[in-house]
Write a protein that holds these residues in place. Structure first.
Motif, short mmCIF file in Angstrom:
data_model
loop_
_atom_site.label_atom_id
_atom_site.label_comp_id
_atom_site.label_asym_id
_atom_site.label_seq_id
_atom_site.Cartn_x
_atom_site.Cartn_y
_atom_site.Cartn_z
N TRP A 186 -23.78 26.57 0.40
CA TRP A 186 -25.05 26.02 -0.08
C TRP A 186 -25.61 25.02 0.93
CZ3 TRP A 186 -23.73 24.54 -5.85
CH2 TRP A 186 -23.52 25.71 -6.59
N GLN A 187 -24.74 24.15 1.46
CA GLN A 187 -25.26 23.12 2.36
C GLN A 187 -25.57 23.67 3.75
OE1 GLN A 187 -22.78 19.74 3.11
NE2 GLN A 187 -21.12 20.94 3.95
N SER A 188 -24.99 24.80 4.12
CA SER A 188 -25.28 25.39 5.42
C SER A 188 -26.48 26.34 5.37
CB SER A 188 -24.06 26.16 5.95
OG SER A 188 -23.88 27.34 5.19
N GLY A 189 -26.91 26.69 4.17
CA GLY A 189 -28.03 27.61 4.01
C GLY A 189 -27.63 29.07 3.96
N ARG A 190 -26.32 29.37 4.00
CA ARG A 190 -25.88 30.77 3.93
C ARG A 190 -26.12 31.38 2.56
NH1 ARG A 190 -20.15 29.95 6.75
NH2 ARG A 190 -20.61 27.90 5.96
N SER A 191 -26.12 30.53 1.54
CA SER A 191 -26.43 30.98 0.18
C SER A 191 -26.97 29.78 -0.58
CB SER A 191 -25.18 31.55 -0.51
OG SER A 191 -24.22 30.54 -0.74
N ARG A 192 -27.39 30.03 -1.80
CA ARG A 192 -27.85 28.92 -2.64
C ARG A 192 -27.56 29.27 -4.09
NH1 ARG A 192 -33.76 30.12 -0.70
NH2 ARG A 192 -34.24 31.91 -1.99
N PRO A 193 -27.52 28.26 -4.94
CA PRO A 193 -27.24 28.54 -6.35
C PRO A 193 -28.38 29.35 -6.95
CG PRO A 193 -27.78 26.21 -6.01
CD PRO A 193 -27.72 26.85 -4.67
N ASP A 194 -28.03 30.41 -7.72
CA ASP A 194 -29.10 31.22 -8.28
C ASP A 194 -28.86 31.71 -9.70
OD1 ASP A 194 -27.18 33.10 -7.73
OD2 ASP A 194 -28.43 34.35 -6.46
N LEU A 217 -26.70 26.91 -11.34
CA LEU A 217 -27.75 25.92 -11.53
C LEU A 217 -27.29 24.79 -12.45
CD1 LEU A 217 -30.84 28.29 -11.71
CD2 LEU A 217 -30.14 26.82 -9.80
N GLY A 218 -26.46 25.12 -13.44
CA GLY A 218 -25.87 24.08 -14.29
C GLY A 218 -24.94 23.19 -13.49
N ALA A 219 -24.18 23.79 -12.60
CA ALA A 219 -23.29 23.01 -11.74
C ALA A 219 -24.11 22.13 -10.80
CB ALA A 219 -22.38 23.93 -10.94
N LEU A 220 -25.25 22.62 -10.35
CA LEU A 220 -26.09 21.84 -9.45
C LEU A 220 -26.61 20.59 -10.15
CD1 LEU A 220 -27.34 21.59 -6.68
CD2 LEU A 220 -29.24 23.01 -7.49
N ALA A 221 -26.96 20.70 -11.42
CA ALA A 221 -27.40 19.52 -12.18
C ALA A 221 -26.26 18.50 -12.26
CB ALA A 221 -27.86 19.94 -13.57
N ALA A 222 -25.04 18.96 -12.50
CA ALA A 222 -23.89 18.06 -12.53
C ALA A 222 -23.64 17.46 -11.14
CB ALA A 222 -22.64 18.80 -13.03
N MET A 223 -23.86 18.26 -10.10
CA MET A 223 -23.65 17.79 -8.74
C MET A 223 -24.63 16.66 -8.40
SD MET A 223 -23.56 19.90 -5.15
CE MET A 223 -22.42 21.10 -5.77
N GLU A 224 -25.86 16.76 -8.88
CA GLU A 224 -26.83 15.69 -8.65
C GLU A 224 -26.29 14.37 -9.19
OE1 GLU A 224 -31.08 18.07 -8.75
OE2 GLU A 224 -30.24 17.34 -10.64
N GLU A 225 -25.71 14.42 -10.36
CA GLU A 225 -25.14 13.22 -10.98
C GLU A 225 -23.94 12.71 -10.17
OE1 GLU A 225 -22.89 12.11 -15.10
OE2 GLU A 225 -24.52 13.55 -15.21
N ILE A 226 -23.05 13.60 -9.78
CA ILE A 226 -21.86 13.23 -9.00
C ILE A 226 -22.26 12.58 -7.67
CG2 ILE A 226 -19.92 14.20 -7.68
CD1 ILE A 226 -19.73 16.31 -10.02
N LEU A 227 -23.31 13.11 -7.05
CA LEU A 227 -23.75 12.60 -5.75
C LEU A 227 -24.64 11.36 -5.86
CD1 LEU A 227 -24.55 16.00 -4.00
CD2 LEU A 227 -22.50 14.58 -3.73
N VAL A 265 -34.41 24.23 -4.70
CA VAL A 265 -33.66 25.49 -4.58
C VAL A 265 -34.57 26.65 -4.18
CG1 VAL A 265 -32.32 27.22 -5.83
CG2 VAL A 265 -31.80 24.81 -6.12
N GLY A 266 -35.75 26.73 -4.73
CA GLY A 266 -36.66 27.83 -4.42
C GLY A 266 -36.39 29.03 -5.30
N PRO A 267 -37.17 30.09 -5.12
CA PRO A 267 -37.02 31.28 -5.96
C PRO A 267 -35.74 32.03 -5.62
CG PRO A 267 -38.60 31.68 -4.23
CD PRO A 267 -38.22 30.23 -4.12
N PRO A 268 -35.24 32.81 -6.56
CA PRO A 268 -34.03 33.60 -6.28
C PRO A 268 -34.28 34.56 -5.13
CG PRO A 268 -34.69 33.80 -8.59
CD PRO A 268 -35.75 33.04 -7.89
N ARG A 269 -33.24 34.80 -4.36
CA ARG A 269 -33.34 35.76 -3.26
C ARG A 269 -33.32 37.17 -3.82
NH1 ARG A 269 -29.49 33.49 1.57
NH2 ARG A 269 -30.48 31.47 1.70
#
Length: 90
Positions: free
Chosen positions: A44-52, A57-67, A78-82
């Motif tokens: 995700w951080q390298s841009g090879r993939s992203r949460p979709d 996406l639920g994990a990403l919301a938790a990650m915002e809190e953790i970070l 995140v942008g639209p799904p690939r």
């Protein structure tokens, strides 16, 4: 409209500001019932993939809190799904 590059750059910056390792982030997500592998976070951080998917996406919301990021800081980038399959090849 946000791009995947905008998301990966924002995630990389948020991880750097947090001072947490990918392993620590993965562990904290797992303890919150939102398991994400270290390799997925790395992709995700390298841009090879992203949460979709809903789980990612639920994990990403938790990650915002953790970070220590405000809600939506990463999610809004995140942008639209690939496209997958034949549509992605054209």
């Amino acid at each position: 409209m946000p791009s995947g590059d905008e998301f990966s750059s924002a995630l990389r910056s948020a991880i750097g500001r947090s001072g947490l390792s990918l392993g620590q982030i993965s562990h904290q997500l797992r303890s919150r019932g939102r398991p994400v592998s270290i390799s997925s976070i790395s992709h995700w951080q390298s841009g090879r993939s992203r949460p979709d998917g809903p789980q990612s996406l639920g994990a990403l919301a938790a990650m915002e809190e953790i970070l220590g990021e405000s809600p939506g800081t990463l999610m809004n980038r995140v942008g639209p799904p690939r496209q997958r399959g034949r549509a992605a090849q054209h």
